[in-house]
Design a protein around this motif. Sequence first.
Motif, PDB file in Angstrom:
ATOM      1  N   HIS A 170     -11.313  -9.401  -4.840  1.00 20.62           N
ATOM      2  CA  HIS A 170     -11.355  -8.152  -4.612  1.00 20.62           C
ATOM      3  C   HIS A 170     -12.506  -7.364  -5.409  1.00 20.62           C
ATOM      4  CE1 HIS A 170     -10.347  -4.079  -4.680  1.00 20.62           C
ATOM      5  NE2 HIS A 170      -9.853  -3.879  -5.933  1.00 20.62           N
ATOM      6  N   ASP A 211      -8.306  -5.074  -0.261  1.00 21.09           N
ATOM      7  CA  ASP A 211      -7.371  -4.024   0.560  1.00 21.09           C
ATOM      8  C   ASP A 211      -7.201  -4.333   1.968  1.00 21.09           C
ATOM      9  OD1 ASP A 211      -9.840  -3.124   0.781  1.00 21.09           O
ATOM     10  OD2 ASP A 211      -9.148  -0.863   1.323  1.00 21.09           O
ATOM     11  N   GLU A 228      -2.333   4.763  -3.547  1.00 15.83           N
ATOM     12  CA  GLU A 228      -2.976   4.093  -4.510  1.00 15.83           C
ATOM     13  C   GLU A 228      -3.740   4.650  -5.576  1.00 15.83           C
ATOM     14  OE1 GLU A 228      -3.333  -0.034  -1.914  1.00 15.83           O
ATOM     15  OE2 GLU A 228      -5.128   1.098  -2.668  1.00 15.83           O
TER      16      GLU A 228
END
Lengths: 125, 311
Positions: free
Chosen positions: A18, A66, B91
């Motif tokens: 990430h 994501d 989020e």
Amino acid sequence: LFDSSHIKKRAGGGRENHAQGSAIGGGGAEVSGRHVQRLTTGSGLSGSSGTERLLPGEPVDSDQFDEVQHWVIVYEELTAFVRQAERDLSQMLNRYARRLEHWRRRHDELAGPLRAGEHRNRRPR
Amino acid sequence: MSSRNGISGEDFRHEALLYAGADDFVSRTGPMIARAVDAGEPVLVAIDATKIELLSRYLGARSRSVIWKDIRGIGGNPARIIPLWHRFVTEHRSSGGVLGFGEPVWSGRKPAELVEAQRHEELLNLAFRDARRFTLLCPYDMMSLNGEVIEKAHLSHPAVMYPTGEGASSHCLGIDAVAAPFDLPLPEPGGRIRELTIRGAAVGAVRRLLVECGSRMDCARREDLTAAIAAVAICVGGPMAGTRLRVWQESGALVAEMSGLAPVDDPLAGREWPAPPEGAGRGLWLANQLCDLVQLRTTADRAVVRLHVSP
């Protein structure tokens, strides 16, 4: 039900990949707009299996967490759908098979054993 | 109350940003993004790869704090964009404000894609009407898009940012109009059309029809279309009524139209995140992942879905 070999789950990236802010498709993902024709084994994805057709917008080897999560979910939903359809058909098959068994037994009781496929040529008495 | 960056407000702000070429785009959006980044606000930018490159260069080290998405990938089918924003906003809901740039309308889009991109822009007002501190700016390139497309931006955005200033759009559709059944007529296809009435998924019959109609298409993409048809038939089609399936080729793509479907009440069906567990929304959501474009038209008593798959 379907030939689902091309919708195998193949996202195996982890949290260590990430990096907010990495440019889209880092490492050779699409830049031309249309989805890439063939998947080449991606360095960032464990479990990729060579050449496979991608879905629209599916990046080849994204290192954005994501995005990896997104494609895990997409393929989980697709495989769940196909599995459910298979289960539904399997239940239907079991029910019809049980009814067929019942009527074959009744037939045997009334007229003796039926050979496979014989019913197609037989008229009701 | 304005947020720290001076861009986001308390509510959802959805504006068209009309720009004249890449340099104008960078010089106007770059400072906004820099301010938001400096204020610690989450920023997601969904534009094409070329402009990602230019804007990244402008932002320098700040670009690492921006989430970049190639809109030509994720937004090829505009129905996949609202879930992206939903996820981003959810989020970062505890943030003081979130900033997004999304450019789903670009020159070279096929006419059917432009219609769906316009519908997407209208639906954003419905999807995020209750969102807090979310600013979404939608760039339109005046140098490459035709006037009609630019005009339509005024129908879908409550405000418009011009090179010379900003103004409210008096033509923007209200929420009630956006939420009403979307029944814009679909153009009648030309060329050879193959037809079939199906009940349930009818996978075998659909497969055969797609092979007949799209024999040159990649087998995997035909299978994707078969799966999309099955998903829509199972989740949207009524249990008793047959679905009329028509298939044809259009600009190299294989198009399947399913009519006689149950009406779809929810205008945002298929654009949820995560995917709904059942119902019409589930079928349309799956179809949106599998297809390059999905067109839904619904009235009070029936729905039509067109599924486009490119080779």
